[in-house]
Design an enzyme around this catalytic site. Structure first.
Site, PDB file in Angstrom:
ATOM      1  N   LYS A   1       0.854  -1.189   0.000  1.00  0.00           N
ATOM      2  CA  LYS A   1       0.000   0.000   0.000  1.00  0.00           C
ATOM      3  C   LYS A   1       0.890   1.239   0.000  1.00  0.00           C
ATOM      4  O   LYS A   1       1.748   1.401   0.871  1.00  0.00           O
ATOM      5  CB  LYS A   1      -0.838   0.027   1.267  1.00  0.00           C
ATOM      6  CG  LYS A   1      -2.194  -0.592   1.125  1.00  0.00           C
ATOM      7  CD  LYS A   1      -2.951  -0.338   2.408  1.00  0.00           C
ATOM      8  CE  LYS A   1      -4.392  -0.691   2.294  1.00  0.00           C
ATOM      9  NZ  LYS A   1      -5.062  -0.538   3.581  1.00  0.00           N
TER      10      LYS A   1
HETATM   11  C1  E4P Z   1      -8.415  -0.116   3.551  1.00  0.00           C
HETATM   12  O1  E4P Z   1      -7.520  -0.551   2.897  1.00  0.00           O
HETATM   13  C2  E4P Z   1      -8.223   0.741   4.722  1.00  0.00           C
HETATM   14  O2  E4P Z   1      -7.255   0.146   5.520  1.00  0.00           O
HETATM   15  C3  E4P Z   1      -9.457   0.857   5.581  1.00  0.00           C
HETATM   16  O3  E4P Z   1     -10.579   0.403   4.872  1.00  0.00           O
HETATM   17  C4  E4P Z   1      -9.644   2.202   6.212  1.00  0.00           C
HETATM   18  O4  E4P Z   1     -10.855   2.197   6.927  1.00  0.00           O
HETATM   19  P1  E4P Z   1     -11.230   3.281   8.043  1.00  0.00           P
HETATM   20  O5  E4P Z   1     -11.637   4.529   7.337  1.00  0.00           O
HETATM   21  O6  E4P Z   1     -12.367   2.652   8.777  1.00  0.00           O
HETATM   22  O7  E4P Z   1     -10.008   3.478   8.883  1.00  0.00           O
END
Ligand code: E4P
Length: 215
Positions: A83
């Site tokens: 990521k």
């Molecule tokens: C996805 O890859 C992210 O890690 C995640 O969905 C973020 O979610 P949040 O907005 O609940 O922290």
């Protein structure tokens, strides 16, 4: 639409994986913080549980650091992708990593323009954050639908991961919008499986079975 789980908690991953529905996992530093363990060890364990793509996040702010981190994370297991946050340095890193054959998930996507940049740079996945858009009064599902429509129009290969999902309607909405993948929190997975009429139905069948089982 493939279903991923959005967590770094191994017990939750094992539980949902046992349902036979899981095709990948996404993690991030905040989720790793909840798991409260060494990140690389945690990613290695997850990669051994689920066969599909596992996203592990780089935390450097400049491209050379992101690239170095990505190489280390991708070396953990063949199914680990990295990521990289959406920003100019992130785009540079994604472009370099795609040339090296390292898969990337461009994270923190909040607009179709950002998704266009990420796919042009060579991202394997993009993660639009629906819940965080809704939190500030925007429409996360609308942004997701725009990205899916644009990618379909130009036959873009980058896969769309619907992320930051808060409730079951986000999952259904993502499927209707044509997301390739939804990454779903553990509690939302549990909520997807439940319906009060199912519970009542099971209760009634069992009650009636008790009446006839010894006939
Ligand atoms: C996805 O890859 C992210 O890690 C995640 O969905 C973020 O979610 P949040 O907005 O609940 O922290």
């Amino acid at each position: 639409m493939r279903l991923f789980i959005d967590t770094a908690i191994v017990d939750h991953i094992r539980e949902i994986n046992d349902w036979g529905v899981l095709e990948g996992v996404t993690t991030n530093p905040s989720l790793a913080c909840k798991a409260n363990r060494n990140y690389r060890e945690c990613v290695a364990e997850i990669a051994g549980i689920v066969d599909g793509p596992i996203s592990a996040e780089a935390v450097s702010l400049e491209a050379p650091g992101m690239i170095a981190e990505a190489r280390e994370l991708a070396a953990i297991a063949a199914n680990v992708n990295v990521k990289i946050p959406m920003c100019p340095e992130g785009l540079k890193a994604i472009s370099a990593l795609s040339k090296e054959g390292i898969e990337t998930n461009c994270t923190l996507i909040f607009s179709a323009n950002q998704a266009l940049l990420a796919s042009s740079a060579g991202a394997t996945f993009v993660s639009p954050f629906l819940g965080r858009l809704d939190d500030i009064g925007n429409d996360g599902l609308r942004v997701l639908a725009e990205i899916v429509e644009i990618y379909e129009y130009y036959a873009v290969e980058t896969q769309v991961i619907s992320a930051s999902l808060r409730h079951v309607q986000h999952v259904v909405g993502s499927a209707l919008a044509g997301a390739d993948i939804a990454t779903i929190p553990y509690d939302v997975f549990k909520a997807m499986a439940r319906h009060p009429l199912t519970d009542i139905g099971i209760e009634r069948f069992l009650a009636d079975w008790e009446k006839i089982k010894d006939l």
